[in-house]
Design an enzyme around this catalytic site. Structure first.
Site, PDB file in Angstrom:
ATOM      1  N   CYS A 291       2.827   0.895   0.390  1.00  0.00           N
ATOM      2  CA  CYS A 291       2.799  -0.099   1.463  1.00  0.00           C
ATOM      3  C   CYS A 291       3.029   0.536   2.826  1.00  0.00           C
ATOM      4  CB  CYS A 291       3.816  -1.203   1.183  1.00  0.00           C
ATOM      5  SG  CYS A 291       3.357  -2.199  -0.257  1.00  0.00           S
TER       6      CYS A 291
ATOM      7  N   GLU B 287       3.012  -6.816   1.177  1.00  0.00           N
ATOM      8  CA  GLU B 287       2.573  -6.167   2.411  1.00  0.00           C
ATOM      9  C   GLU B 287       1.074  -5.902   2.418  1.00  0.00           C
ATOM     10  OE1 GLU B 287       6.557  -4.034   1.400  1.00  0.00           O
ATOM     11  OE2 GLU B 287       5.006  -5.138   0.312  1.00  0.00           O
TER      12      GLU B 287
ATOM     13  N   CYS C 223       7.629   0.314  -0.182  1.00  0.00           N
ATOM     14  CA  CYS C 223       7.378   1.488  -1.025  1.00  0.00           C
ATOM     15  C   CYS C 223       6.412   2.427  -0.300  1.00  0.00           C
ATOM     16  CB  CYS C 223       6.794   1.048  -2.363  1.00  0.00           C
ATOM     17  SG  CYS C 223       5.103   0.397  -2.269  1.00  0.00           S
TER      18      CYS C 223
ATOM     19  N   HIS D 193       0.846  -5.921  -3.593  1.00  0.00           N
ATOM     20  CA  HIS D 193       2.187  -6.150  -3.057  1.00  0.00           C
ATOM     21  C   HIS D 193       2.061  -7.085  -1.854  1.00  0.00           C
ATOM     22  CE1 HIS D 193       4.198  -2.235  -4.697  1.00  0.00           C
ATOM     23  NE2 HIS D 193       3.506  -2.866  -5.628  1.00  0.00           N
TER      24      HIS D 193
END
Length: 152
Positions: free
Chosen positions: A89, A58, A86, A56
């Site tokens: 993260c 992040e 999420c 992701h």
């Protein structure tokens, strides 16, 4: 300069990263990390192209910043991301000791900084993160909606 204006300027850079993700057919999410009003790192979603469910924006960002600063802790930093984080993260940000998260679009399905849950200040973590949501939310949300409309 007003905090909201500063937040909007940094979020605009995160949106640029999201556009890079979109160009490679990734979900358009981008992120930047700031410390002392300086850009430390920037990244975008890459789980599909990297065959990595953890890639992701992040997580990619935290990896780059840790390498650049030669530290797995990133105190006194602000992480700007175009979509509400999420659980995975947010957990990584807690471990990295991020000071503040600023996100654009709210994520009613998986967001854990106020939408589905609010885990950012949970008692189960040993570090709390200040959260500001909704910065350039319309732009961030529209980018995501248009991406998914084209894929359908």
């Amino acid at each position: 300069m007003c905090d909201n204006l500063i937040d909007s300027q940094w979020m605009a850079l995160a949106i640029e990263q999201a556009l890079l993700a979109e160009k490679i057919n990734e979900v358009p999410v981008g992120a930047v990390l700031i410390q002392d009003e300086q850009l430390i790192a920037s990244a975008h979603n890459q789980p599909i192209s990297n065959n990595d469910p953890t890639a992701h924006a992040e997580i990619q960002l935290l990896r780059k910043a840790g390498e650049k600063l030669n530290n797995y802790r990133l105190p006194n930093t602000t992480l700007y991301v175009t979509l509400e984080p999420c659980t995975m993260c947010l957990g990584a940000m807690v471990h990295a000791r991020i000071n503040r998260i600023v996100f654009g679009a709210f994520d009613e399905k998986t967001g854990v900084c106020g939408s589905c849950q609010n885990l950012a200040n949970s008692d189960c973590f040993n570090h709390n993160i200040q959260v500001t949501g909704g910065i350039l939310a319309t732009e961030c949300k529209t980018l995501l909606q248009n991406f998914f409309k084209r894929r359908r």
